[in-house]
Each structure stands twice: as structure tokens, then as C-alpha cells.
Design an enzyme around this catalytic site. Structure first.
Site, PDB file in Angstrom:
ATOM      1  N   SER A   1       0.847  -1.183   0.000  1.00 47.51           N
ATOM      2  CA  SER A   1       0.000   0.000   0.000  1.00 47.51           C
ATOM      3  C   SER A   1       0.890   1.242   0.000  1.00 47.51           C
ATOM      4  O   SER A   1       1.722   1.398  -0.901  1.00 47.51           O
ATOM      5  CB  SER A   1      -0.945  -0.055   1.199  1.00 47.51           C
ATOM      6  OG  SER A   1      -2.010   0.855   1.050  1.00 47.51           O
TER       7      SER A   1
ATOM      8  N   HIS B   1      -7.521  -6.076   0.192  1.00 50.50           N
ATOM      9  CA  HIS B   1      -6.345  -5.237   0.344  1.00 50.50           C
ATOM     10  C   HIS B   1      -5.249  -5.934   1.144  1.00 50.50           C
ATOM     11  O   HIS B   1      -4.069  -5.838   0.807  1.00 50.50           O
ATOM     12  CB  HIS B   1      -6.740  -3.930   1.028  1.00 50.50           C
ATOM     13  CG  HIS B   1      -5.672  -2.890   1.008  1.00 50.50           C
ATOM     14  ND1 HIS B   1      -5.265  -2.265  -0.154  1.00 50.50           N
ATOM     15  CD2 HIS B   1      -4.906  -2.362   2.000  1.00 50.50           C
ATOM     16  CE1 HIS B   1      -4.303  -1.397   0.123  1.00 50.50           C
ATOM     17  NE2 HIS B   1      -4.064  -1.436   1.421  1.00 50.50           N
TER      18      HIS B   1
END
Length: 260
Positions: free
Chosen positions: A96, A230
Site C-alpha cells: 500500500s 487489500h
């Protein structure tokens, strides 16, 4: 988990390691996600026995929890590179926000004429130039916490709301990281010239967005999609797939070193 030091490399709070392996064939430096600490990444050393796994620890988390967090990528890069040495051969993994940090760190190392990673892997990370200012950094804590938890599928500790002091400290570092991400602009200079590998969860960012990372290296590029959201690697099966993929890339990098 201790500050990293070995083979003459000075100790620094910016790098932590769970299992010191000075004779490892290669080192993997992991750059955590927004608000995250390197703890879960350095545990990967249990499944990568021939690799020394180190985590990049920004101020405001882990053993540096009380330190003031940084809110811009240039300030992170300046202090990180002034304090830390990356011992070759090595590779970068960033998840991320950590993907941006890993990528720009590699570029800065090259610009400074210092050893560079054998490859950079960006995980669940949109490439430079992709819109990323969602205004999250201006939300009150409760709204920010709800937005982040909803967007990233339970990436926060479930009992975070029960300890006000801990929550405030974690929210401080998370807000700083989100500010860093939302205000990020690609640094000037040439792109990364080495191998770049993008990876992500199929239920997170669209494949076509991650594929745009190819525009940000003049070297080899690959894209791998795994099941999950994610934090796809928090599923044991998907983590094994990720680490197997990493292990293959790391082995290939050291094989290339031996042929030189």
C-alpha cells in the site's frame, strides 16, 4: 525485535529485524502500509529461512511509537537514507503506502550512487500519478477510522476503540501516513531502471490500475494477482503464495549475482 545491526552496518531505529542472519544470501526490506508497523512483515522470516527479513520502521509506530510521525515522503526519504544502510544484495517489498515509499527509496538510492535493490515489489499500491487525494486526512478521528476500516477491509485491530491512549497514538501515525499518501507527488528525476514487480488482491484494486506500474520502470516488469482484498496476504494460503513468489524472485536475483 531489535534495531538492525550486522556486518559493520550501524544500528538504526529505522530498521528492525526478528531473526538476524548475517550470512543470508539476500536481504528483504519491507515497507509497511499506512499506520502499520513492520512486525507482521518481519515474521515472514519464519517462512524464508535463507533470507534476512528487515522492516522499515517510521517514527510513530512500534518501538518508535512516541516519536513524532512524518507527513511527507521527502522528509521520510531524507531521514531514512541519512540513517539507514541497505546491505547488498537486497530487495524491497512495500505494501500500500509502503509501495510508494519502497519505489521512491530505490530511485533515491540510485540518484545518490548507493547500492540499489535487485528488484522492487509494490503490493496493493496504486502507481505514481494515480489520483489518491480522497480528503481522508481532514476527517475527524472517528470518521477517519470508519473510512479506513471500511476501505481496507478490517486492517485495524478490532479492539482499537477500547484503549483511548493507544487509539490516539495509532490514529496520529495513521493520519500522518494518509497525509503523506494523499499529498504524494512523484519525485523529479529518471524512473526506476531495475526490475519492478506489482502484486495485489483481486478483490482490491483493478488489475488494469496495477498494470500501470510498468510505466514507472525501464527494467523488467511483472504483475501478479492473488485472491483476496487489500490485505490478501493475511489469509494463510495467500500468504504462502506471496512468499513463494517472493522466494522465487529472491533466488533468481542471487543466481544472477553468482553469474556475474
Amino acid at each position: 525485535m531489535n534495531g538492525a545491526q550486522g556486518n559493520g552496518v550501524r544500528a538504526t531505529p529505522w530498521l528492525v529485524c526478528r531473526h538476524r542472519r548475517p550470512q543470508a544470501r539476500i536481504r528483504l526490506y519491507c515497507f509497511p502500509h499506512s499506520g502499520g508497523s513492520p512486525g507482521e512483515y518481519v515474521r515472514w522470516a519464519d517462512d524464508l529461512p535463507d533470507v534476512e527479513v528487515l522492516g522499515v520502521q517510521l517514527p510513530g509506530r512500534g518501538s518508535r511509537l512516541m516519536a513524532e510521525p512524518l507527513t511527507s515522503l521527502p522528509s521520510v526519504l531524507s531521514r531514512l537514507l541519512d540513517s539507514a544502510e541497505f546491505e547488498p544484495p537486497f530487495a524491497f517489498f512495500g505494501h500500500s503506502m509502503g509501495g510508494l515509499t519502497a519505489y521512491e527509496t530505490a530511485r533515491c538510492l540510485a540518484e545518490r550512487g548507493r547500492p540499489v535493490p535487485e528488484f522492487v515489489m509494490t503490493s496493493a499500491c496504486t502507481p505514481p500519478g494515480h489520483p489518491r487525494d480522497n480528503g481522508l486526512r481532514t476527517l475527524p478521528d472517528a470518521e477517519l477510522l470508519a473510512a479506513v476500516d471500511g476501505r481496507f477491509g478490517g486492517g485495524l485491530p478490532p479492539d482499537l476503540g477500547e484503549d483511548a491512549t493507544l487509539r490516539d497514538l495509532i490514529m496520529r501515525s495513521m493520519r500522518a501516513d494518509i497525509t503523506l499518501s494523499e499529498t504524494y507527488e512523484p519525485l523529479p528525476g529518471p524512473p526506476w531502471t531495475g526490475p519492478l514487480h506489482a502484486i495485489g488482491g483481486r478483490q482490491d484494486l483493478p488489475e488494469e490500475i496495477l498494470a500501470r506500474w510498468e510505466e514507472f520502470t525501464t527494467g523488467p516488469f511483472s504483475l501478479t494477482m492473488l485472491p483476496g482484498g487489500h490485505f490478501y496476504f493475511r489469509d494463510p494460503a495467500h500468504r504462502r503464495s506471496l512468499l513463494g513468489h517472493l522466494e522465487g524472485l529472491l533466488a533468481g536475483a542471487t543466481a544472477g549475482q553468482r553469474r556475474m
